[in-house]
Design a protein around this motif. Structure first.
Motif, PDB file in Angstrom:
ATOM      1  N   UNK A  80       3.003   5.534  -9.964  1.00 54.08           N
ATOM      2  CA  UNK A  80       3.291   4.234  -9.331  1.00 54.08           C
ATOM      3  C   UNK A  80       4.540   4.331  -8.461  1.00 54.08           C
ATOM      4  N   UNK A  81       5.523   5.076  -8.947  1.00 54.91           N
ATOM      5  CA  UNK A  81       6.785   5.179  -8.213  1.00 54.91           C
ATOM      6  C   UNK A  81       6.604   5.960  -6.909  1.00 54.91           C
ATOM      7  N   UNK A  82       5.885   7.066  -6.993  1.00 57.44           N
ATOM      8  CA  UNK A  82       5.613   7.875  -5.781  1.00 57.44           C
ATOM      9  C   UNK A  82       4.748   7.093  -4.802  1.00 57.44           C
ATOM     10  N   UNK A  83       3.756   6.381  -5.364  1.00 52.60           N
ATOM     11  CA  UNK A  83       2.852   5.565  -4.532  1.00 52.60           C
ATOM     12  C   UNK A  83       3.659   4.538  -3.738  1.00 52.60           C
ATOM     13  N   UNK A  84       4.554   3.866  -4.453  1.00 54.94           N
ATOM     14  CA  UNK A  84       5.339   2.800  -3.805  1.00 54.94           C
ATOM     15  C   UNK A  84       6.349   3.360  -2.808  1.00 54.94           C
ATOM     16  N   UNK A  85       6.842   4.575  -3.056  1.00 53.17           N
ATOM     17  CA  UNK A  85       7.771   5.196  -2.112  1.00 53.17           C
ATOM     18  C   UNK A  85       7.051   5.398  -0.773  1.00 53.17           C
ATOM     19  N   UNK A  86       5.824   5.884  -0.852  1.00 53.06           N
ATOM     20  CA  UNK A  86       5.051   6.106   0.389  1.00 53.06           C
ATOM     21  C   UNK A  86       4.595   4.783   1.010  1.00 53.06           C
ATOM     22  N   UNK A  87       4.368   3.786   0.146  1.00 51.49           N
ATOM     23  CA  UNK A  87       3.981   2.466   0.670  1.00 51.49           C
ATOM     24  C   UNK A  87       5.131   1.888   1.501  1.00 51.49           C
ATOM     25  N   UNK A  88       6.354   2.115   1.039  1.00 49.31           N
ATOM     26  CA  UNK A  88       7.530   1.615   1.784  1.00 49.31           C
ATOM     27  C   UNK A  88       7.586   2.304   3.147  1.00 49.31           C
ATOM     28  N   UNK A  89       7.320   3.636   3.178  1.00 44.07           N
ATOM     29  CA  UNK A  89       7.343   4.351   4.456  1.00 44.07           C
ATOM     30  C   UNK A  89       6.300   3.746   5.391  1.00 44.07           C
ATOM     31  N   UNK A  90       5.099   3.503   4.843  1.00 45.07           N
ATOM     32  CA  UNK A  90       4.019   2.919   5.650  1.00 45.07           C
ATOM     33  C   UNK A  90       4.452   1.578   6.228  1.00 45.07           C
ATOM     34  N   UNK A  91       5.057   0.757   5.371  1.00 47.78           N
ATOM     35  CA  UNK A  91       5.425  -0.601   5.800  1.00 47.78           C
ATOM     36  C   UNK A  91       6.567  -0.561   6.810  1.00 47.78           C
ATOM     37  N   UNK A  92       7.488   0.369   6.656  1.00 46.13           N
ATOM     38  CA  UNK A  92       8.690   0.384   7.505  1.00 46.13           C
ATOM     39  C   UNK A  92       8.479   1.163   8.802  1.00 46.13           C
ATOM     40  N   UNK A  93       7.485   2.078   8.805  1.00 46.85           N
ATOM     41  CA  UNK A  93       7.310   2.889  10.041  1.00 46.85           C
ATOM     42  C   UNK A  93       6.487   2.107  11.064  1.00 46.85           C
ATOM     43  N   UNK A 106      -2.723  -9.261  -3.854  1.00 51.85           N
ATOM     44  CA  UNK A 106      -2.270  -7.872  -4.055  1.00 51.85           C
ATOM     45  C   UNK A 106      -2.124  -7.637  -5.556  1.00 51.85           C
ATOM     46  N   UNK A 107      -2.760  -6.569  -6.064  1.00 58.30           N
ATOM     47  CA  UNK A 107      -2.873  -6.428  -7.519  1.00 58.30           C
ATOM     48  C   UNK A 107      -1.985  -5.342  -8.112  1.00 58.30           C
ATOM     49  N   UNK A 108      -1.132  -4.688  -7.326  1.00 60.22           N
ATOM     50  CA  UNK A 108      -0.321  -3.607  -7.894  1.00 60.22           C
ATOM     51  C   UNK A 108       1.136  -4.027  -8.032  1.00 60.22           C
ATOM     52  N   UNK A 109       1.791  -3.513  -9.083  1.00 59.14           N
ATOM     53  CA  UNK A 109       3.216  -3.801  -9.266  1.00 59.14           C
ATOM     54  C   UNK A 109       4.005  -3.001  -8.237  1.00 59.14           C
ATOM     55  N   UNK A 110       4.956  -3.660  -7.577  1.00 58.15           N
ATOM     56  CA  UNK A 110       5.796  -3.005  -6.576  1.00 58.15           C
ATOM     57  C   UNK A 110       7.080  -2.532  -7.270  1.00 58.15           C
ATOM     58  N   UNK A 111       7.258  -1.218  -7.320  1.00 59.60           N
ATOM     59  CA  UNK A 111       8.403  -0.646  -8.040  1.00 59.60           C
ATOM     60  C   UNK A 111       9.641  -0.611  -7.132  1.00 59.60           C
ATOM     61  N   UNK A 112      10.821  -0.339  -7.702  1.00 62.10           N
ATOM     62  CA  UNK A 112      12.047  -0.285  -6.891  1.00 62.10           C
ATOM     63  C   UNK A 112      11.966   0.723  -5.738  1.00 62.10           C
ATOM     64  N   UNK A 113      11.095   1.766  -5.864  1.00 63.31           N
ATOM     65  CA  UNK A 113      10.990   2.741  -4.756  1.00 63.31           C
ATOM     66  C   UNK A 113      10.366   2.093  -3.524  1.00 63.31           C
ATOM     67  N   UNK A 114       9.772   0.911  -3.712  1.00 61.30           N
ATOM     68  CA  UNK A 114       9.299   0.115  -2.565  1.00 61.30           C
ATOM     69  C   UNK A 114      10.307  -0.994  -2.263  1.00 61.30           C
ATOM     70  N   UNK A 115      10.697  -1.707  -3.302  1.00 66.38           N
ATOM     71  CA  UNK A 115      11.531  -2.897  -3.116  1.00 66.38           C
ATOM     72  C   UNK A 115      12.894  -2.573  -2.491  1.00 66.38           C
ATOM     73  N   UNK A 116      13.517  -1.478  -2.904  1.00 64.22           N
ATOM     74  CA  UNK A 116      14.863  -1.157  -2.408  1.00 64.22           C
ATOM     75  C   UNK A 116      14.875  -0.818  -0.916  1.00 64.22           C
ATOM     76  N   UNK A 166      11.984  -7.181  -8.853  1.00 68.19           N
ATOM     77  CA  UNK A 166      11.460  -6.157  -9.749  1.00 68.19           C
ATOM     78  C   UNK A 166      10.675  -6.756 -10.917  1.00 68.19           C
ATOM     79  N   UNK A 167      11.156  -7.868 -11.488  1.00 68.90           N
ATOM     80  CA  UNK A 167      10.409  -8.479 -12.611  1.00 68.90           C
ATOM     81  C   UNK A 167       9.138  -9.146 -12.084  1.00 68.90           C
ATOM     82  N   UNK A 168       8.005  -8.791 -12.661  1.00 68.48           N
ATOM     83  CA  UNK A 168       6.719  -9.229 -12.130  1.00 68.48           C
ATOM     84  C   UNK A 168       6.585 -10.763 -12.134  1.00 68.48           C
ATOM     85  N   UNK A 169       6.254 -11.317 -10.957  1.00 69.36           N
ATOM     86  CA  UNK A 169       5.980 -12.753 -10.802  1.00 69.36           C
ATOM     87  C   UNK A 169       7.154 -13.621 -11.256  1.00 69.36           C
TER      88      UNK A 169
END
Ligand code: GRF
Length: 223
Positions: A80-93, A106-116, A166-169
């Motif tokens: 999940x953490x690696x997934x979200x890290x790449x999701x952040x790159x996708x969103x920011x690029x 959207x059904x996945x939890x967004x981890x700090x590797x995305x949120x930060x 970070x805390x869900x919902x």
């Protein structure tokens, strides 16, 4: 304003945003990117019908690379953490850079590797959740609310748009709307009424957030 919308399924809330951008409901706002975690999400069809570029970012390769030893079916925290890290790159690029990211079904939890990284880029994230603040957070909110109604524990449920933390919902609500529950109503009928409320609220929540972003920029509040 430029919106990036994250979806996982039917995309009825994405459709509400598409329609709102075309009408005066969301002035000078367009959806410049749709990202789905599911390749078969009907929301991708809605995006292409509206000529909106979309990307599928699947969790599967990450689950394969970082298996969950205890529960092979579920994803591991590393996946999940690696997934979200790449999701952040996708969103920011993306060009243009989004002013706001909207999680719509959207059904996945967004981890700090995305949120930060997203927060560091000065981009807000809002999420639609079919329950009232502090009630039924997480999955199957509607099903759990219906069960609580049948057990006589509640008389109403609702829908909220909230900021994503970070805390869900659990982020600051932007707008909420109550939904009265009805004796003898099936879960399908309740869901249909809740989705109607969602479609109005996702637009209102986006409108209010963009208003606030605009005001903050005018006041010279940076990004
Ligand atoms: C909503 O209740 C959303 O919270 C959940 O799926 C329902 C509709 O999503 N994830 P969608 O916008 O039709 O995909």
């Amino acid at each position: 304003f430029n919106l990036t919308v994250l979806i996982s399924g039917n995309g009825s809330n994405l459709q509400a945003l598409i329609d709102a951008c075309a009408s005066s409901a969301l002035p000078s706002t367009r959806i410049t990117r749709v990202i789905s975690n599911k390749a078969d999400a009907y929301g991708l069809t809605r995006a292409s019908n509206a000529s909106i570029p979309s990307t599928v970012h699947s969790l599967d390769p990450y689950k394969a690379r970082f298996p969950n030893a205890k529960k092979p079916k579920l994803s591991s925290p590393e996946a999940r953490s690696e997934y979200c890290k790449d999701l952040a790159k996708l969103a920011l690029e993306a060009t243009p850079k989004p002013d706001l990211i909207v999680c719509a079904g959207w059904m996945l939890i967004l981890t700090p590797t995305f949120l930060t990284p997203v927060a560091e880029a000065g981009i807000k994230i809002i999420n639609l959740h079919p329950a009232l603040p502090g009630e039924f957070d997480g999955i199957d909110a509607i099903g759990r609310a219906h069960k609580a109604f049948l057990a006589g524990e509640i008389k109403r449920t609702g829908v909220m748009i909230h900021e994503v933390i970070e805390d869900v919902d659990a982020g600051q609500p932007v707008v909420t709307q109550e939904v009265e529950m009805r004796e003898g109503e099936s879960i399908e009928e309740l869901e249909a009424r809740i989705h109607e409320v969602e479609h109005g609220l996702i637009v209102e929540g986006t409108r209010r957030t963009l208003l606030e972003i605009g005001e903050r920029r005018k006041a010279g509040g940076g990004a």
